[in-house]
Scaffold this motif. Structure first.
Motif, PDB file in Angstrom:
ATOM      1  N   ASP A  41       0.852  -1.187   0.000  1.00  0.00           N
ATOM      2  CA  ASP A  41       0.000   0.000   0.000  1.00  0.00           C
ATOM      3  C   ASP A  41       0.893   1.244   0.000  1.00  0.00           C
ATOM      4  O   ASP A  41       1.420   1.639   1.041  1.00  0.00           O
ATOM      5  CB  ASP A  41      -0.917  -0.010   1.233  1.00  0.00           C
ATOM      6  CG  ASP A  41      -1.852   1.205   1.273  1.00  0.00           C
ATOM      7  OD1 ASP A  41      -1.698   2.108   0.436  1.00  0.00           O
ATOM      8  OD2 ASP A  41      -2.731   1.248   2.152  1.00  0.00           O
ATOM      9  N   ASP A  54      -3.843   1.415  -6.709  1.00  0.00           N
ATOM     10  CA  ASP A  54      -4.502   1.521  -5.411  1.00  0.00           C
ATOM     11  C   ASP A  54      -4.745   0.117  -4.855  1.00  0.00           C
ATOM     12  O   ASP A  54      -5.281  -0.752  -5.560  1.00  0.00           O
ATOM     13  CB  ASP A  54      -5.836   2.249  -5.566  1.00  0.00           C
ATOM     14  CG  ASP A  54      -6.588   2.314  -4.250  1.00  0.00           C
ATOM     15  OD1 ASP A  54      -6.264   3.194  -3.433  1.00  0.00           O
ATOM     16  OD2 ASP A  54      -7.480   1.464  -4.032  1.00  0.00           O
ATOM     17  N   THR A  76      -0.961  -1.344   5.430  1.00  0.00           N
ATOM     18  CA  THR A  76      -1.485  -0.006   5.175  1.00  0.00           C
ATOM     19  C   THR A  76      -1.072   0.921   6.313  1.00  0.00           C
ATOM     20  O   THR A  76      -1.238   0.571   7.480  1.00  0.00           O
ATOM     21  CB  THR A  76      -3.020  -0.036   5.002  1.00  0.00           C
ATOM     22  OG1 THR A  76      -3.460   1.214   4.494  1.00  0.00           O
ATOM     23  CG2 THR A  76      -3.749  -0.365   6.281  1.00  0.00           C
ATOM     24  N   ARG A  81      -4.607   7.533   6.562  1.00  0.00           N
ATOM     25  CA  ARG A  81      -5.949   7.211   6.091  1.00  0.00           C
ATOM     26  C   ARG A  81      -6.964   7.600   7.162  1.00  0.00           C
ATOM     27  O   ARG A  81      -6.679   7.520   8.353  1.00  0.00           O
ATOM     28  CB  ARG A  81      -6.074   5.710   5.781  1.00  0.00           C
ATOM     29  CG  ARG A  81      -5.225   5.274   4.590  1.00  0.00           C
ATOM     30  CD  ARG A  81      -5.572   3.862   4.172  1.00  0.00           C
ATOM     31  NE  ARG A  81      -4.904   3.474   2.947  1.00  0.00           N
ATOM     32  CZ  ARG A  81      -5.355   3.717   1.728  1.00  0.00           C
ATOM     33  NH1 ARG A  81      -6.501   4.376   1.572  1.00  0.00           N
ATOM     34  NH2 ARG A  81      -4.701   3.315   0.666  1.00  0.00           N
ATOM     35  N   VAL A  86     -11.799   3.848   6.369  1.00  0.00           N
ATOM     36  CA  VAL A  86     -11.236   2.502   6.389  1.00  0.00           C
ATOM     37  C   VAL A  86     -12.234   1.506   6.980  1.00  0.00           C
ATOM     38  O   VAL A  86     -12.304   0.353   6.551  1.00  0.00           O
ATOM     39  CB  VAL A  86      -9.904   2.475   7.160  1.00  0.00           C
ATOM     40  CG1 VAL A  86      -9.365   1.050   7.285  1.00  0.00           C
ATOM     41  CG2 VAL A  86      -8.867   3.352   6.467  1.00  0.00           C
TER      42      VAL A  86
END
Length: 269
Positions: A41, A54, A76, A81, A86
């Motif tokens: 990621d 992505d 990740t 994020r 998420v």
């Protein structure tokens, strides 16, 4: 010896930046007996890499093309994020895949692509660590299906329900990445479902990690995963004997599609 499962671990760059290509690889991997497929990621990577996919959209393509492979981002960097987003993404992907998602998480790094500094993200490891812990609190609460009431240092989620729930209960399994010998990531990992040690050098480190995490866990007898990334040609047996439960192929960003297919055809452990 611990029964070890095998997964392709792919940097989705250049030739592998096409979701349809990775989905076809996933189908081939499933047919060849592999147990999982995980993807990197990243927003960018150092030259000569130019094309980057992505992970969530790539994993969606994989989920639709396969039936049994365990899938997930590995890892990740949750600090870059939004945890509420998420929560929706992980739940939706877990349901789409029939309960096959594993969420790999970690601090992330600016070392190989300057992706944190070039996008205005924090370069302070301790701050990103606090953001990671806060995000994991929100995700755990969101997966429960109960209203989330979180007012933290970095995030607010004020009386929000995240329904439907994931297929997996009590939620999506979480593997935490960290360097061997660094106690903080292992403390974090002990609260979740697995540990992904980065830059392993020998199997003895796995035994040390397994012992430390067993001491830190509330229930050391419950199932727990330790995933190791090993270079091609490395014998995984000593790592399995030391407590590793997953072997991930250490594919480098410069490896071609043909090289990955060759590794796939060599088969899992």
């Amino acid at each position: 010896m611990t029964k070890m499962r095998s997964a392709l671990w792919l940097p989705i760059f250049d030739e592998l930046a096409e979701p349809a290509v990775v989905a076809r690889l996933a189908v081939e991997a499933e047919e060849a007996g592999w147990h999982g497929l995980f993807v990197w990621d990243h927003l960018r990577w150092q030259a000569p890499v130019r094309e980057v996919a992505d992970p969530w959209i790539t994993l969606t393509a994989v989920a639709c093309a396969t039936e049994h492979l365990r899938i997930g981002p590995m890892i990740t960097p949750l600090a870059r994020r939004r945890p509420a987003k998420v929560a929706r993404e992980t739940t939706t992907l877990d349901r789409l895949s029939g309960g096959r998602l594993t969420l790999g998480v970690g601090l992330g790094s600016d070392r190989f692509g300057n992706e944190l500094s070039k996008t205005g993200e924090s370069l302070d490891d301790r701050q990103r660590g606090r953001m990671l812990d806060e995000s994991l609190e929100i995700l755990t609460a969101a997966w429960s299906g109960e209203p989330v009431h979180h007012h933290g240092e970095h995030y607010t989620v004020d009386d929000v329900e995240f329904l439907p729930r994931p297929v997996q209960r009590p939620g999506v399994p979480v593997w935490v990445a960290g360097f061997p010998g660094n106690r903080k990531p292992m403390q974090r990992a002990a609260r979740h479902d697995g540990f992904f040690p980065v830059n392993l050098e020998h199997p003895d480190q796995v035994a040390e990690i397994a012992a430390t995490i067993a001491e830190l866990r509330d229930d050391p007898t419950a199932p727990y995963d330790i995933a190791v990334a090993l270079p091609t040609g490395t014998d995984p047996a000593p790592y399995a004997a030391a407590g590793a439960t997953w072997w991930l192929t250490d594919v480098s960003p410069g490896d071609t599609l043909d090289q990955v297919r060759g590794l796939l055809r060599d088969g899992p452990v």
